[in-house]
Design a protein around this motif. Structure first.
Motif, PDB file in Angstrom:
ATOM      1  N   TYR A  93       0.836  -1.191   0.000  1.00 39.64           N
ATOM      2  CA  TYR A  93       0.000   0.000   0.000  1.00 39.64           C
ATOM      3  C   TYR A  93       0.880   1.253   0.000  1.00 39.64           C
ATOM      4  O   TYR A  93       1.867   1.341   0.744  1.00 39.64           O
ATOM      5  N   TYR A  94       0.488   2.200  -0.829  1.00 47.66           N
ATOM      6  CA  TYR A  94       1.220   3.453  -0.982  1.00 47.66           C
ATOM      7  C   TYR A  94       0.268   4.635  -0.789  1.00 47.66           C
ATOM      8  O   TYR A  94      -0.896   4.571  -1.194  1.00 47.66           O
ATOM      9  N   CYS A  95       0.789   5.692  -0.233  1.00 43.78           N
ATOM     10  CA  CYS A  95       0.028   6.937  -0.244  1.00 43.78           C
ATOM     11  C   CYS A  95       0.656   7.872  -1.270  1.00 43.78           C
ATOM     12  O   CYS A  95       1.841   7.741  -1.610  1.00 43.78           O
ATOM     13  N   ALA A  96      -0.127   8.793  -1.759  1.00 42.19           N
ATOM     14  CA  ALA A  96       0.362   9.709  -2.781  1.00 42.19           C
ATOM     15  C   ALA A  96      -0.497  10.958  -2.806  1.00 42.19           C
ATOM     16  O   ALA A  96      -1.706  10.895  -2.548  1.00 42.19           O
ATOM     17  N   ALA A  97       0.123  12.062  -3.119  1.00 41.74           N
ATOM     18  CA  ALA A  97      -0.637  13.252  -3.480  1.00 41.74           C
ATOM     19  C   ALA A  97      -1.160  13.034  -4.893  1.00 41.74           C
ATOM     20  O   ALA A  97      -0.453  12.492  -5.742  1.00 41.74           O
ATOM     21  N   GLY A 116       6.237   2.102   0.319  1.00 42.77           N
ATOM     22  CA  GLY A 116       4.950   1.541   0.676  1.00 42.77           C
ATOM     23  C   GLY A 116       5.043   0.693   1.926  1.00 42.77           C
ATOM     24  O   GLY A 116       6.097   0.549   2.538  1.00 42.77           O
ATOM     25  N   THR A 117       3.915   0.117   2.286  1.00 42.42           N
ATOM     26  CA  THR A 117       3.868  -0.771   3.439  1.00 42.42           C
ATOM     27  C   THR A 117       3.123  -2.034   3.059  1.00 42.42           C
ATOM     28  O   THR A 117       2.066  -1.979   2.428  1.00 42.42           O
ATOM     29  N   GLN A 118       3.674  -3.176   3.424  1.00 45.54           N
ATOM     30  CA  GLN A 118       3.115  -4.462   3.011  1.00 45.54           C
ATOM     31  C   GLN A 118       1.946  -4.850   3.912  1.00 45.54           C
ATOM     32  O   GLN A 118       2.076  -4.861   5.141  1.00 45.54           O
TER      33      GLN A 118
END
Length: 123
Positions: A93-97, A116-118
């Motif tokens: 999982y990734y966050c993004a603007a 990201g984070t698994q």
């Protein structure tokens, strides 16, 4: 804005996790923020977005009723609360603007993917 996601882990089906995304840099509140995920062998998939103030959110149908996105502009953070996790939620999982808060612009990240984070859902 630089972003770092955290909070992933191994969870059984039906379990919950809360992902966090810490942002550094200026003007965090100027950006619509989104969460994306990438399952093994697949492209990045848009999951959710939250508006500049946090007053409006959007999630994709596959996670509706299970995932909630929120933000804290004072502390430059975005969250993804994930409940009733399913096997198919397994991904990084990734966050993004993102570009904006329309159905077309919220799926377009403004920069390359950060860390990201698994999330692994397994019995």
């Amino acid at each position: 804005v630089q972003l770092q996601a955290s909070g992933g882990g191994l969870v059984q089906p039906g379990g919950s996790l809360r992902l966090s995304c810490a942002a550094s840099g200026r003007a965090f509140s100027n950006y619509v923020m989104g969460w994306f995920r990438q399952a093994p062998g697949k492209e990045h998939e848009f999951v959710a977005a939250v508006s500049w103030s946090g007053g409006s959110t959007h999630v994709v149908d596959s996670v509706k009723g299970r995932f909630t996105i929120s933000r804290d502009n004072l502390n430059n953070k975005v969250y993804l609360q994930m409940n009733n996790l399913k096997l198919e939620d397994t991904a990084v999982y990734y966050c993004a603007a993102v570009e904006g808060f329309t159905l077309s612009t919220m799926t377009s990240p403004l920069s390359s993917w950060g860390q990201g984070t698994q999330v692994t859902v397994s019995s």
